[in-house]
Design a protein around this motif. Structure first.
Motif, PDB file in Angstrom:
ATOM      1  N   TYR A 341     -35.737  15.644  29.466  1.00  0.00           N
ATOM      2  CA  TYR A 341     -35.769  15.495  28.009  1.00  0.00           C
ATOM      3  C   TYR A 341     -34.733  16.374  27.326  1.00  0.00           C
ATOM      4  N   ALA A 342     -34.336  17.485  27.954  1.00  0.00           N
ATOM      5  CA  ALA A 342     -33.252  18.281  27.374  1.00  0.00           C
ATOM      6  C   ALA A 342     -31.946  17.496  27.372  1.00  0.00           C
ATOM      7  N   THR A 343     -31.677  16.774  28.458  1.00  0.00           N
ATOM      8  CA  THR A 343     -30.466  15.963  28.518  1.00  0.00           C
ATOM      9  C   THR A 343     -30.557  14.777  27.564  1.00  0.00           C
ATOM     10  N   ASP A 344     -31.730  14.197  27.429  1.00  0.00           N
ATOM     11  CA  ASP A 344     -31.903  13.125  26.447  1.00  0.00           C
ATOM     12  C   ASP A 344     -31.588  13.616  25.036  1.00  0.00           C
ATOM     13  N   LEU A 345     -32.079  14.786  24.682  1.00  0.00           N
ATOM     14  CA  LEU A 345     -31.818  15.311  23.339  1.00  0.00           C
ATOM     15  C   LEU A 345     -30.327  15.513  23.115  1.00  0.00           C
ATOM     16  N   LEU A 373     -22.586   9.554  26.916  1.00  0.00           N
ATOM     17  CA  LEU A 373     -22.593   8.353  26.077  1.00  0.00           C
ATOM     18  C   LEU A 373     -23.316   7.205  26.766  1.00  0.00           C
ATOM     19  N   GLU A 374     -23.166   7.092  28.078  1.00  0.00           N
ATOM     20  CA  GLU A 374     -23.887   6.053  28.809  1.00  0.00           C
ATOM     21  C   GLU A 374     -25.394   6.300  28.738  1.00  0.00           C
ATOM     22  N   ARG A 375     -25.791   7.562  28.855  1.00  0.00           N
ATOM     23  CA  ARG A 375     -27.217   7.885  28.765  1.00  0.00           C
ATOM     24  C   ARG A 375     -27.749   7.546  27.381  1.00  0.00           C
ATOM     25  N   ALA A 376     -27.003   7.917  26.347  1.00  0.00           N
ATOM     26  CA  ALA A 376     -27.441   7.623  24.982  1.00  0.00           C
ATOM     27  C   ALA A 376     -27.559   6.126  24.742  1.00  0.00           C
ATOM     28  N   ARG A 383     -37.630   7.016  22.760  1.00  0.00           N
ATOM     29  CA  ARG A 383     -37.330   7.946  23.860  1.00  0.00           C
ATOM     30  C   ARG A 383     -36.866   9.290  23.316  1.00  0.00           C
ATOM     31  N   TYR A 384     -36.068   9.269  22.260  1.00  0.00           N
ATOM     32  CA  TYR A 384     -35.657  10.522  21.625  1.00  0.00           C
ATOM     33  C   TYR A 384     -36.878  11.274  21.101  1.00  0.00           C
TER      34      TYR A 384
END
Length: 481
Positions: A341-345, A373-376, A383-384
């Motif tokens: 979730y840190a990487t998602d943020l 950018l691919e993850r976003a 999800r955010y």
């Protein structure tokens, strides 16, 4: 952000994974001694400035001698402004001679991370997109330090946009190793004794980790406690202005100079606490944390940490850990799952800025930018929001210790600096207190493989002064041990 021409200036060179040093660049390996480091503290010189036995100009020249000798091996700087630095040091010398210094950092030589705007030097962010770009203004922190009398030596190397490709900087204790990132040049220049303070930023681990790798003190304050205006944004709810310094006193007085002049990032009023470094304070109880990083930490670094914890306990501090406290066990369980979730943020919050950079051409940004950018692109608002909820769960667990303990102790990194220049090291020890948004300090007190190994003390939100006071006690206790 726009260059002076009024439109984006397209560079012709692609982003490089690692900017190479010349083949004939010097190599160095120096054994680290935390009682006799290469770092050059400024605060210890104030008595000499007051008595007239030394001056800020003389101190600057000592720093510049080191810079001239060691910069070919370390490559900490992108841009230097030595004529202006000498003029600033001369002005500070006159003020100290007349008994009217502007502040406790008047005359302090500093480096400005090349993610932070300066009116008199380019801000290039380790990207060909911004080659030569100059904003025509100082960031809030730079303006504040100038007003306090600091001497700006130059702009220090950053990784690409503080999240991507590494620059050429090497570790001051072993040029075969990384200095860490993204505040690579600031940490290396402070650790080498070229300056007494370097600005860092931290969105995940970019102040605590490189400070630990380079034998410097690293202060990541409470979120918003130091004004981030003029820093290239990455993750608005994650971005911290950090301080990397030659001593705890240099870190604290620099942060307080900024807070007293520029305040915090609105609506934060600015870092709380006295102008002078808080006196050392022995905590009654500390939480020892392994975090997600313990499993990747070499046995020799684990042993160095265990010895430090034993020394802290022997000095009368109660140590709680997952084996003797259910609350710590719950916190460790949460820390074991924060990476996703840190990487998602980060991916979600940085997508506008990084997307604008990639619009210059896919070849103009590095692999890490593409990955984020691919993850976003694979995320949605729900999800955010799950990431935000996870972070709040972590913050609530930490806040639940208030009144029971005075702080949390852990390593700053998963061992000493790694022998890799493309990878700046694991963030697993530095990441938790970015998510918590509370203060943490890397103390350069441990040694492994004759290299610096940082010990991290972390506190509660807005408890920056208390965390610094405990850090001073840890320093005094462990250096005597």
């Amino acid at each position: 952000m726009r260059p002076r021409s009024g439109g984006f200036r397209r560079a012709v060179l692609p982003a490089l994974a690692v900017t190479p040093l010349p083949a004939d660049a010097p190599r160095r390996r120096i054994a680290y001694d935390p009682r006799n480091p290469l770092a050059r503290p400024f605060a210890s010189q104030l008595g000499a400035f007051r008595s007239g036995t030394s001056t800020p100009r003389a101190f600057l020249e000592e720093c510049l001698d080191t810079l001239t000798r060691d910069e070919p091996a370390i490559a900490a700087f992108v841009t230097l402004g030595l004529d202006a630095a000498r003029a600033s040091a001369d002005a500070a010398t006159a003020r100290w001679r007349e008994g009217r210094p502007l502040s406790l950092v008047d005359g302090m030589p500093i480096a400005v991370k090349d993610m932070i705007e300066t009116i008199d030097m380019p801000t290039q962010m380790n990207s060909p997109i911004f080659a030569g770009w100059q904003s025509r203004r100082d960031a809030a922190c730079v303006a504040a330090m100038r007003q306090a009398g600091a001497v700006i030596v130059g702009k220090s190397v950053t990784t690409e946009f503080a999240c991507g490709n590494s620059g050429p900087t090497r570790n001051p204790y072993d040029s075969a190793r990384t200095p860490g990132g993204s505040s690579s040049g600031s940490a290396a220049s402070v650790g080498a004794g070229m300056v007494s303070m370097g600005f860092g930023t931290q969105t995940h681990g970019s102040t605590i980790r490189p400070a630990g790798y380079c034998g410097a003190y690293g202060l990541k304050p409470s979120l918003g406690a130091l004004h981030t205006g003029g820093l290239a944004p990455l993750g608005p709810t994650l971005d911290h202005l950090g301080i990397i310094a030659a001593s705890l006193e240099d870190a604290w007085t620099s942060a307080k100079a900024i807070a007293s002049i520029a305040g915090g990032t609105p609506p934060h009023p600015g870092m709380r606490g006295p102008m002078e470094t808080p006196a050392a304070l022995r905590p009654a109880t500390l939480v020892r944390l392994n975090t997600l990083g313990w499993a990747e930490t070499p046995a020799s670094s684990q042993a160095a940490f265990e010895a430090a914890v034993s020394a802290i306990a022997a000095a009368g501090v109660t140590i709680l850990d997952a084996s003797n406290d259910a609350g710590v066990a719950a916190l460790e369980a949460e820390l074991a799952r924060i990476d996703d979730y840190a990487t998602d943020l980060l991916a979600w919050e940085s997508r506008a800025a990084l997307g604008a950079y990639r619009a210059h051409g896919d070849h103009m940004v590095g692999a890490r930018v593409h990955d984020l950018l691919e993850r976003a692109a694979g995320m949605d608002t729900a999800r955010y929001e799950r990431g935000l909820a996870g972070r709040q769960r972590l913050r609530d667990l930490v806040a639940g210790f208030a009144g029971r303990v005075q702080g949390f102790v852990m390593l700053s990194s998963s061992g000493p600096a790694i022998a890799d220049h493309a990878y700046t090291g694991s963030r697993n020890y530095a990441l938790p207190w970015t998510m918590v948004a509370a203060p943490s300090i890397s103390l350069p007190l441990l040694v492994d493989q004759e290299l610096p190994l940082g010990l991290q003390i972390a506190g509660f939100a807005e408890g920056d002064a208390e965390t610094c006071a405990i850090g001073a006690w840890l320093r005094d206790t462990l250096l005597k041990h």
